[in-house]
Design a protein around this motif. Structure first.
Motif, PDB file in Angstrom:
ATOM      1  N   PRO A  66       0.946  -1.277   0.195  1.00  0.00           N
ATOM      2  CA  PRO A  66      -0.124  -0.425  -0.136  1.00  0.00           C
ATOM      3  C   PRO A  66       1.403   1.523   0.137  1.00  0.00           C
ATOM      4  O   PRO A  66       2.019   1.528   0.625  1.00  0.00           O
ATOM      5  CB  PRO A  66      -1.053   0.217   0.962  1.00  0.00           C
ATOM      6  N   SER A  75      -0.246   6.443  -3.915  1.00  0.00           N
ATOM      7  CA  SER A  75      -0.149   6.628  -5.493  1.00  0.00           C
ATOM      8  C   SER A  75      -1.494   7.074  -5.952  1.00  0.00           C
ATOM      9  O   SER A  75      -1.778   5.774  -6.054  1.00  0.00           O
ATOM     10  CB  SER A  75       0.684   5.920  -5.734  1.00  0.00           C
ATOM     11  N   LEU A  76      -1.708   7.490  -7.400  1.00  0.00           N
ATOM     12  CA  LEU A  76      -2.808   7.963  -7.650  1.00  0.00           C
ATOM     13  C   LEU A  76      -2.364   6.976  -9.395  1.00  0.00           C
ATOM     14  O   LEU A  76      -3.469   5.850  -9.261  1.00  0.00           O
ATOM     15  CB  LEU A  76      -2.989   9.541  -8.230  1.00  0.00           C
ATOM     16  N   ALA A 112      -3.645   3.464  -7.939  1.00  0.00           N
ATOM     17  CA  ALA A 112      -5.293   3.006  -7.425  1.00  0.00           C
ATOM     18  C   ALA A 112      -5.269   2.896  -8.910  1.00  0.00           C
ATOM     19  O   ALA A 112      -6.672   2.522  -8.914  1.00  0.00           O
ATOM     20  CB  ALA A 112      -5.284   4.321  -6.604  1.00  0.00           C
ATOM     21  N   LYS A 113      -5.226   3.622  -9.954  1.00  0.00           N
ATOM     22  CA  LYS A 113      -5.790   4.110 -10.962  1.00  0.00           C
ATOM     23  C   LYS A 113      -5.713   2.410 -11.629  1.00  0.00           C
ATOM     24  O   LYS A 113      -6.749   2.094 -11.729  1.00  0.00           O
ATOM     25  CB  LYS A 113      -5.658   4.909 -12.155  1.00  0.00           C
ATOM     26  N   GLY A 125      -4.916  -0.421  -9.901  1.00  0.00           N
ATOM     27  CA  GLY A 125      -5.681  -0.925  -8.949  1.00  0.00           C
ATOM     28  C   GLY A 125      -7.566  -1.144  -9.433  1.00  0.00           C
ATOM     29  O   GLY A 125      -7.410  -2.434 -10.140  1.00  0.00           O
ATOM     30  N   TYR A 126      -7.918  -0.123  -9.995  1.00  0.00           N
ATOM     31  CA  TYR A 126      -9.450  -0.259 -10.227  1.00  0.00           C
ATOM     32  C   TYR A 126      -9.102  -0.791 -11.554  1.00  0.00           C
ATOM     33  O   TYR A 126     -10.456  -2.079 -11.912  1.00  0.00           O
ATOM     34  CB  TYR A 126      -9.916   0.956 -10.219  1.00  0.00           C
TER      35      TYR A 126
END
Ligand SMILES: Cc1cc2nc3c(=O)[nH]c(=O)nc-3n(C[C@H](O)[C@H](O)[C@H](O)COP(=O)(O)OP(=O)(O)OC[C@H]3O[C@@H](n4cnc5c(N)ncnc54)[C@H](O)[C@@H]3O)c2cc1C
Length: 423
Positions: free
Chosen positions: A83, A86-87, A90-91, A93-94
């Protein structure tokens, strides 16, 4: 033949080398640019050396996200997402979560099978031509200690057979008979006879030598840090040397093969190539106490065991932890502990003092590579994001790029590989 056109390939891992090799064959003048010292800082040397028609399921598959979350608390687990704020992570991961559907797996399977089989044929040709990379066609054993794992794999075996690729479920005795010199503590196995293995370091050395012999220019210690453009064309790359000096290298056509560093290499070009580095480790025993004749995957532990010439390589883990090759001894320990559980002839003392290697797999959110031209520039092709299949898919990737660049219809084309799919 396009003897007057100059192509620059950025990145000298196995993908860049194969692109350069087939572009040279197509008659181009080729320059390969890499920031490292003749192949020392990439993912292509220490990998498990497997050519994997068996891998018809991409990394983004149902259940992977949950498995990752489940394993996050185990410091020795084979899959881990660190974890961090970081944007981009996160993007990614999505997008990974969105891509991991049954429909995506069903769409990808025939393509992955065709790409891997075409690459396998290319490896046979390269073995005859370059040779000396310990190429063996002995298949791959996937070893299971749990009913659930074996049951799950039986669906992949069935799907492989439906795609025309032989694969078999074996009971424990049948698996042992495939490699009678090795004791195995297993419930059963899946056997994929089309899979092959090799010594990846020797393979890339062979490609380098062949490129040098054929007159390609290999520029090591040269990091692409900026670009010069003329509208929708790339005119030159700005290259930084270790002494701090800068230089412009001009070319007519470009291929980006920067592995996990690809997004940062083209940041100034504003290309959308979502990618995370999937760190993995390997250790190599130069004189192992036991040497299997067939490579295997220890499936519950996600560890690869590959004989390479007379040595034995153990490889595993997928750690999404940013662009670093720091070695986490707990995870390396997880790999080493798994081996005696499946092959009881090995014991912990066999691995004392071994040195671990780490490499970064370039992972796209949907588990498929970016291969082809980008619409954003008239003279740029992308070849990266091969995750855990970069060695296996390198020759076919090189062929596809050479065909695309010279205006031919690529022998295998699919929108699933489109480098602009996240733009
Ligand atoms: C433990 C482990 C086991 C694996 N086992 C297998 C296997 O059995 N079979 C298989 O098919 N795959 C396997 N893989 C995956 C495979 O190793 C990778 O997919 C493959 O090496 C990726 O190759 P690449 O050329 O894209 O990237 P890399 O090998 O990382 O090369 C990228 C190159 O680009 C250069 N570069 C980056 N940025 C710049 C810049 N700005 N300027 C100049 N140069 C730049 C870097 O220096 C580097 O040399 C494994 C990976 C790991 C970690």
């Amino acid at each position: 033949m396009n003897t007057n056109e100059h192509v620059a390939v950025v990145g000298g891992g196995v993908i860049g080398l194969c692109c350069a090799f087939y572009l040279k064959r197509a008659g181009y003048r080729v320059t390969l640019i890499d920031r490292g010292e003749a192949n020392t800082e990439n993912c292509s040397i220490g990998n498990a050396g497997l050519v994997v028609p068996s891998h018809i399921v991409p990394l983004a598959a149902p259940g992977m996200m949950m498995a990752g979350l489940k394993w996050m608390r185990d410091p020795e687990s084979p899959f881990y997402v660190k974890p961090r704020p970081s944007l981009e992570l996160a993007k990614w991961g999505y997008q990974f979560f969105r891509a991991g559907t049954k429909a995506h797996v069903e769409r990808s399977a025939p393509l992955l099978k065709d790409l891997n089989m075409a690459s396998r044929t290319a490896f046979e040709e390269l073995d005859a031509e370059i040779g000396n990379f310990d190429f063996e066609q002995r298949g791959l054993l996937m070893l299971f200690q749990t009913e659930a794992g074996l049951e799950e794999e039986s669906h992949v075996v069935e799907a492989s057979n439906k795609l025309g690729m032989p694969a078999h479920i074996l009971n424990a005795q049948e698996a042992r008979e495939r490699d009678p010199g090795m004791k195995m503590d297993i419930l059963g196995a899946a056997f994929y006879p089309q899979d092959c293995h090799m010594s990846p370091g020797k393979f890339i050395q062979g490609l380098q030598k062949s490129l040098e012999r054929d007159g390609a220019t290999l520029r090591w210690n040269s990091e692409v840090c900026d670009w010069k453009r003329d509208g929708k064309r790339i005119r030159a790359a700005v290259v930084q040397k270790p002494n701090g000096g800068r230089e412009e290298i001009e070319a007519d056509q470009w291929v980006l093969c920067g592995g996990s560093w690809s997004p940062q290499t083209v940041r100034a070009l504003h290309l959308a190539l979502p990618m995370q580095a999937g760190k993995g480790y390997s250790v190599t025993l130069p004189q192992p106490t036991h040497l299997p004749t067939i490579p295997s995957l220890l499936m519950e532990a996600r560890v690869a065991v590959t004989p390479m010439g007379g040595s034995l390589r153990l490889a595993g883990t997928m750690e999404i932890a940013g662009l670093n090759t720091d070695i986490n001894p707990r995870r390396v320990g997880g790999i080493l502990k798994a081996v005696p559980r499946y092959y009881p002839d090995f014991s912990a003392s066999d691995f004392e003092g071994v040195k671990a290697w780490a490499g970064l797999r370039p992972c796209t959110p949907d588990g498929l590579p970016y291969v082809g031209r980008t619409e954003k520039f008239q003279n740029l092709c992308i070849a990266t994001g091969h995750a855990m299949m970069g060695l296996s898919l390198a020759p076919i990737t090189g062929k596809l790029i050479a065909e695309t660049m010279s205006g031919q219809e690529p022998q295998l084309s699919s929108t699933l590989l489109n480098p602009d799919r996240y733009a």
